[in-house]
Design a protein around this motif. Structure first.
Motif, mmCIF file in Angstrom:
data_model
loop_
_atom_site.group_PDB
_atom_site.id
_atom_site.type_symbol
_atom_site.label_atom_id
_atom_site.label_comp_id
_atom_site.label_asym_id
_atom_site.label_seq_id
_atom_site.Cartn_x
_atom_site.Cartn_y
_atom_site.Cartn_z
ATOM 1 N N VAL A 37 0.872 -1.171 0.000
ATOM 2 C CA VAL A 37 0.000 0.000 0.000
ATOM 3 C C VAL A 37 0.907 1.218 0.000
ATOM 4 N N GLN A 39 1.307 5.725 -0.004
ATOM 5 C CA GLN A 39 0.690 6.995 0.379
ATOM 6 C C GLN A 39 1.571 8.133 -0.097
ATOM 7 N N GLY A 44 -4.046 10.426 0.485
ATOM 8 C CA GLY A 44 -4.634 9.248 1.108
ATOM 9 C C GLY A 44 -3.894 7.966 0.760
ATOM 10 N N LEU A 45 -4.418 6.870 1.297
ATOM 11 C CA LEU A 45 -3.842 5.553 1.064
ATOM 12 C C LEU A 45 -4.260 5.024 -0.307
ATOM 13 N N TRP A 47 -4.072 1.300 -2.380
ATOM 14 C CA TRP A 47 -3.703 -0.104 -2.481
ATOM 15 C C TRP A 47 -2.930 -0.308 -3.784
ATOM 16 N N SER A 50 -1.369 -7.192 -4.208
ATOM 17 C CA SER A 50 -1.460 -8.248 -3.212
ATOM 18 C C SER A 50 -0.979 -9.559 -3.813
ATOM 19 N N TYR A 59 -2.518 -9.650 -7.663
ATOM 20 C CA TYR A 59 -3.372 -8.587 -8.169
ATOM 21 C C TYR A 59 -2.630 -7.262 -8.101
ATOM 22 N N TYR A 95 4.103 0.925 2.143
ATOM 23 C CA TYR A 95 3.925 0.058 3.290
ATOM 24 C C TYR A 95 3.694 -1.381 2.835
ATOM 25 N N SER A 99 -2.000 -9.310 5.267
ATOM 26 C CA SER A 99 -3.452 -9.471 5.175
ATOM 27 C C SER A 99 -4.205 -8.211 5.581
ATOM 28 N N LEU A 100 -3.581 -7.082 5.376
ATOM 29 C CA LEU A 100 -4.149 -5.770 5.724
ATOM 30 C C LEU A 100 -4.499 -5.667 7.207
ATOM 31 N N SER A 101 -3.860 -6.484 8.059
ATOM 32 C CA SER A 101 -4.103 -6.383 9.498
ATOM 33 C C SER A 101 -2.904 -5.828 10.245
ATOM 34 N N HIS A 102 -1.719 -6.209 9.843
ATOM 35 C CA HIS A 102 -0.493 -5.713 10.464
ATOM 36 C C HIS A 102 0.309 -4.963 9.416
ATOM 37 N N TRP A 103 0.886 -3.835 9.835
ATOM 38 C CA TRP A 103 1.550 -2.931 8.905
ATOM 39 C C TRP A 103 2.992 -2.672 9.324
ATOM 40 N N GLY A 104 3.861 -2.484 8.319
ATOM 41 C CA GLY A 104 5.186 -1.992 8.597
ATOM 42 C C GLY A 104 5.164 -0.476 8.749
ATOM 43 N N GLN A 105 6.340 0.093 8.953
ATOM 44 C CA GLN A 105 6.430 1.540 9.138
ATOM 45 C C GLN A 105 6.630 2.300 7.836
ATOM 46 N N THR B 48 -5.234 -1.084 11.601
ATOM 47 C CA THR B 48 -6.497 -1.693 11.189
ATOM 48 C C THR B 48 -7.431 -1.820 12.378
ATOM 49 N N HIS B 57 -10.090 -6.464 15.711
ATOM 50 C CA HIS B 57 -8.849 -7.068 16.154
ATOM 51 C C HIS B 57 -8.762 -6.950 17.676
ATOM 52 N N TYR B 89 -9.803 5.636 7.109
ATOM 53 C CA TYR B 89 -9.967 5.163 5.741
ATOM 54 C C TYR B 89 -10.722 3.833 5.741
ATOM 55 N N PHE B 101 -9.104 1.950 -1.653
ATOM 56 C CA PHE B 101 -9.287 2.731 -0.439
ATOM 57 C C PHE B 101 -10.280 3.855 -0.675
#
Lengths: 113, 110
Positions: A37, A39, A44-45, A47, A50, A59, A95, A99-105, B48, B57, B89, B101
């Motif tokens: 993802v 920015q 904004g963000l 995508w 994946s 995709y 970024y 699974s769009l749950s945990h993100w790096g910095q 998230t 979560h 978002y 998004f």
């Protein structure tokens, strides 16, 4: 603890290439889909791409299709984004996300002459 | 490519309730779009809050909830706290795992 650390960002000229990496730890990397993802500064963000756990499904956003390639190496717990034919509008923080749950910095990519 | 729209900005009083929405240019948002909600504060990576419409979560504060409302995805914040001031978002999935998004909603707690 889930950790995602992006690297490989930097300054590149328009038309150039860059390869981003995302080192994963703290979970079974081969069991999860991964995403990139981005920015743009002050925006904004967006995508980008994946890849499924076994690389069977990939995709891309229309804005990067044909120029960017996502890949992964489950043996090395690593995710990659090969970016070719870079444009000024690709300037952004990139970024990786599990699974769009945990993100790096994030890692900053600047495309400028 | 679909366009996902959100309110540009919303203001909520401390302790108050606010609902953010997420609409799709292709029609009604359904559970098949697997709506996500993210919170982002300045200088930080996104976090998230909600996945698959309404799932939380372990780190999601109980005051946040997700739903489908009037053909849109919705994020409701009940009992707003000063630390909830942020950009929010949504993301909808199309044609497999292609995500789009939303435009983002700036929430002010005032």
């Amino acid at each position: 603890e889930v950790q995602l650390v992006e690297s490989g960002g930097g300054l590149v000229k328009p038309g150039g290439s860059l390869r981003l990496s995302c080192a994963a730890s703290g979970f079974t990397f081969s069991s999860y889909s991964m995403n990139w993802v981005r920015q743009a500064p002050g925006k904004g963000l967006e995508w980008v791409s994946s890849i499924s756990s076994s690389s069977s499904y990939i995709y891309y956003a229309d804005s990067v299709k044909g120029r960017f390639t996502i890949s992964r190496d489950n043996a090395k717990n690593s995710l990659y984004l090969q970016m070719n034919s870079l444009r000024a509008e690709d300037t952004a923080v990139y970024y990786c996300a599990r699974s769009l749950s945990h993100w790096g910095q994030g890692t900053l990519v600047t495309v400028s002459s | 490519q679909a366009v996902v729209t959100q309110e540009p900005s919303l203001t909520v009083s401390p302790g108050g309730t606010v609902t953010l929405t997420c609409g799709s240019s292709t029609g009604a948002v359904t559970s098949g779009h697997y709506p996500y909600w993210f919170q982002q504060k300045p200088g930080q990576a996104p976090r998230t809050l909600i996945y698959d419409t309404s799932n939380k979560h372990s780190w999601t504060p109980a005051r946040f909830s997700g739903s489908l409302l009037g053909g849109k995805a919705a994020l409701t914040l009940s009992g707003a706290q000063p630390e909830d001031e942020a950009e929010y978002y949504c993301l909808l999935s199309y044609s497999g795992a292609r995500g789009v998004f939303g435009t983002g909603t700036k929430v002010t707690v005032l």
